[in-house]
Write an enzyme that holds these catalytic residues in place. Structure first.
Site, PDB file in Angstrom:
ATOM      1  N   LYS A  42      25.809  40.779  40.280  1.00 25.59           N
ATOM      2  CA  LYS A  42      26.965  40.792  39.976  1.00 25.59           C
ATOM      3  C   LYS A  42      28.048  40.922  39.280  1.00 25.59           C
ATOM      4  CE  LYS A  42      29.765  37.640  41.927  1.00 25.59           C
ATOM      5  NZ  LYS A  42      30.711  37.127  42.022  1.00 25.59           N
ATOM      6  N   LYS A  56      25.313  29.288  38.861  1.00 25.73           N
ATOM      7  CA  LYS A  56      26.702  28.760  37.998  1.00 25.73           C
ATOM      8  C   LYS A  56      25.854  27.376  37.472  1.00 25.73           C
ATOM      9  CE  LYS A  56      31.223  31.134  38.980  1.00 25.73           C
ATOM     10  NZ  LYS A  56      32.174  31.433  39.880  1.00 25.73           N
ATOM     11  N   LYS A  78      34.595  38.361  37.042  1.00 25.73           N
ATOM     12  CA  LYS A  78      35.545  38.645  35.903  1.00 25.73           C
ATOM     13  C   LYS A  78      35.148  38.121  34.877  1.00 25.73           C
ATOM     14  CE  LYS A  78      38.410  36.373  39.611  1.00 25.73           C
ATOM     15  NZ  LYS A  78      37.719  35.849  39.791  1.00 25.73           N
TER      16      LYS A  78
HETATM   17  N1  AQP Z   1      31.168  41.857  42.492  1.00 26.16           N
HETATM   18  C1  AQP Z   1      32.146  41.843  43.580  1.00 26.16           C
HETATM   19  N2  AQP Z   1      31.460  42.797  44.419  1.00 26.16           N
HETATM   20  C2  AQP Z   1      32.386  42.405  45.209  1.00 26.16           C
HETATM   21  N3  AQP Z   1      32.905  41.723  45.639  1.00 26.16           N
HETATM   22  C3  AQP Z   1      33.368  40.631  45.432  1.00 26.16           C
HETATM   23  N4  AQP Z   1      34.013  39.754  44.647  1.00 26.16           N
HETATM   24  C4  AQP Z   1      34.476  39.083  43.322  1.00 26.16           C
HETATM   25  N5  AQP Z   1      32.852  39.802  42.946  1.00 26.16           N
HETATM   26  C5  AQP Z   1      32.926  40.868  43.510  1.00 26.16           C
HETATM   27  C6  AQP Z   1      34.799  39.475  45.872  1.00 26.16           C
HETATM   28  O1  AQP Z   1      36.183  38.911  45.256  1.00 26.16           O
HETATM   29  C7  AQP Z   1      36.731  37.714  45.785  1.00 26.16           C
HETATM   30  C8  AQP Z   1      37.907  36.944  45.232  1.00 26.16           C
HETATM   31  O2  AQP Z   1      36.738  36.391  44.432  1.00 26.16           O
HETATM   32  P1  AQP Z   1      36.611  34.896  43.482  1.00 26.16           P
HETATM   33  O3  AQP Z   1      37.291  35.109  42.237  1.00 26.16           O
HETATM   34  O4  AQP Z   1      36.966  34.169  44.322  1.00 26.16           O
HETATM   35  O5  AQP Z   1      35.193  34.203  42.820  1.00 26.16           O
HETATM   36  P2  AQP Z   1      34.006  35.042  43.001  1.00 26.16           P
HETATM   37  O6  AQP Z   1      33.492  35.550  44.336  1.00 26.16           O
HETATM   38  O7  AQP Z   1      32.974  34.215  41.985  1.00 26.16           O
HETATM   39  O8  AQP Z   1      34.552  36.331  41.380  1.00 26.16           O
HETATM   40  P3  AQP Z   1      33.647  36.601  40.561  1.00 26.16           P
HETATM   41  O9  AQP Z   1      35.224  37.714  40.028  1.00 26.16           O
HETATM   42  O10 AQP Z   1      32.364  36.850  40.271  1.00 26.16           O
HETATM   43  O11 AQP Z   1      34.453  35.053  39.454  1.00 26.16           O
HETATM   44  P4  AQP Z   1      34.006  34.675  38.546  1.00 26.16           P
HETATM   45  O12 AQP Z   1      33.807  35.253  37.533  1.00 26.16           O
HETATM   46  O13 AQP Z   1      34.956  33.389  38.258  1.00 26.16           O
HETATM   47  O14 AQP Z   1      32.818  33.386  39.442  1.00 26.16           O
HETATM   48  C9  AQP Z   1      36.042  37.630  46.956  1.00 26.16           C
HETATM   49  O15 AQP Z   1      36.469  37.607  48.098  1.00 26.16           O
HETATM   50  C10 AQP Z   1      34.340  37.244  46.368  1.00 26.16           C
HETATM   51  O16 AQP Z   1      33.304  37.810  47.932  1.00 26.16           O
END
Ligand code: AQP
Length: 339
Positions: free
Chosen positions: A201, A118, A204
């Protein structure tokens, strides 16, 4: 002691309200949360303090916080069984996070993949130090509730290791205070990849049209995204760790995670079929998951006062536990108790 009075081991997990939840969040986190909620004493929070480690619009953050909580329930979390709350409404999270930040070695934090990924996307001078300290806050979330199990996607494994290391460090310095948590990741769907770029990955907050299936995508739009997913120029439909086959592997993994079928059975079912057939089958099972979830989501968002009552009840229950743990940690560290 009667059977129903035996204390269940505790679970804690959360999702950042940093955008619309994706099928990755569902398969990596929410689906596991639902699966363990009868067996464990589960605490699920909307981690808005984590969300502000990246810039957020205030009105949107408030809105996404409510939407995320509603999505937990729509996905199958029963607020009468599990505790749902908003992280920032319990100041103990920030207070313990500060104490843990003070004992978290800089080298450990700088090694975290999420921080490296990030921060690489931003100019050095605009990176908030919250992004670096993110794992200390996550450690506080987990340790406050003495959680024994943390169901997350694969990308959070490293932060769980960090939490265990930090808890051990605290316990060593100040005496047994925190429970060491274990990580729980799903057999399939622990790392759902972007449909437009299957080597990255699914996230969101990724700003690209065909990247993610959002849980609230209109169904025809979700289908279109799957039909447009990047694949390769071969024909064989098989699970593979070859990066060139990451697109097909991702579609098969989504199918496996939703259907629950074995890899062998899935490969046998698609033997001799084309990529179009696979995409149609993946779209059917994804839409089969989204449709009931969206119906429940809209119902409960229209029920005036329901969500607020759930979050109020969740906050009260979570705060009592968090405050007790915080008090113990403060005492151990040597803070003078208020009289
Ligand atoms: N692509 C993914 N596949 C499986 N699990 C996922 N998680 C996120 N993306 C995937 C799981 O969702 C939970 C919440 O994640 P988070 O929102 O706390 O942070 P993150 O992992 O950084 O998820 P994002 O969607 O990628 O958010 P942003 O874009 O804001 O950084 C966790 O259990 C994560 O493992």
């Amino acid at each position: 002691m009667a059977h129903d009075q035996i204390k269940k081991p505790r679970v804690l997990s959360g999702i950042q309200p940093s955008g619309n939840l994706t099928i990755g969040n569902y398969l990596g986190a929410l689906k596991q949360w639902v699966a363990v909620q009868q067996e464990y004493d589960c605490f699920y929070c909307v981690v808005d303090l984590h969300a502000i480690t990246m810039p957020q619009d205030p009105a949107e953050l408030r809105q996404k916080t409510r939407e995320s909580a509603a999505m937990y329930i729509a996905a199958g979390i029963d607020p009468d069984v599990s505790t749902i709350f908003v992280q920032s409404q319990i100041p103990a999270h920030s207070e313990l996070a500060w104490m843990l930040t003070c004992m978290a070695p800089l080298g450990w934090l700088q090694r975290m993949t999420q921080f490296k990924d990030k921060s690489a996307k931003q100019a050095q001078e605009s990176i908030g130090t919250g992004l670096l300290n993110y794992p200390s806050l996550m450690a506080a979330d987990i340790l406050l509730y003495h959680a024994e199990l943390v169901p997350v996607g694969d990308d959070q494994r490293q932060h769980l290791e960090f939490t265990r290391d930090l808890a051990q460090r605290f316990n060593h310095l100040y005496g047994e205070t925190f429970t060491l948590p274990s990580v729980m990741t799903p057999k399939a769907g622990a790392r759902v990849m972007g449909l437009d770029n299957p080597t990255a990955k699914m996230s969101k907050s990724e700003d690209s049209d065909n990247h993610a299936i959002f849980l609230l995508d209109e169904l025809p739009r979700a289908r279109k995204k799957i039909m447009r997913a990047v694949t390769d120029s071969r024909r064989e439909i098989r699970f593979s760790s070859d990066p060139e086959r990451a697109g097909i592997n991702n579609l098969l993994t989504i199918y496996q995670a939703i259907s629950g079928d074995s890899r062998e059975a899935i490969e046998a079912a698609f033997a001799g079929k084309g990529y179009g057939d696979l995409k149609r089958a993946v779209a059917d099972c994804v839409l089969g998951t989204l449709e009931p979830l969206q119906t429940r989501y809209h119902q409960l968002m229209n029920e005036a006062g329901y969500l607020d009552a759930v979050l109020r009840g969740g906050r009260e229950k979570a705060a009592a536990i968090a405050e007790d743990t915080l008090k113990l940690a403060q005492e151990r560290v040597g803070f003078l108790a208020a009289t």
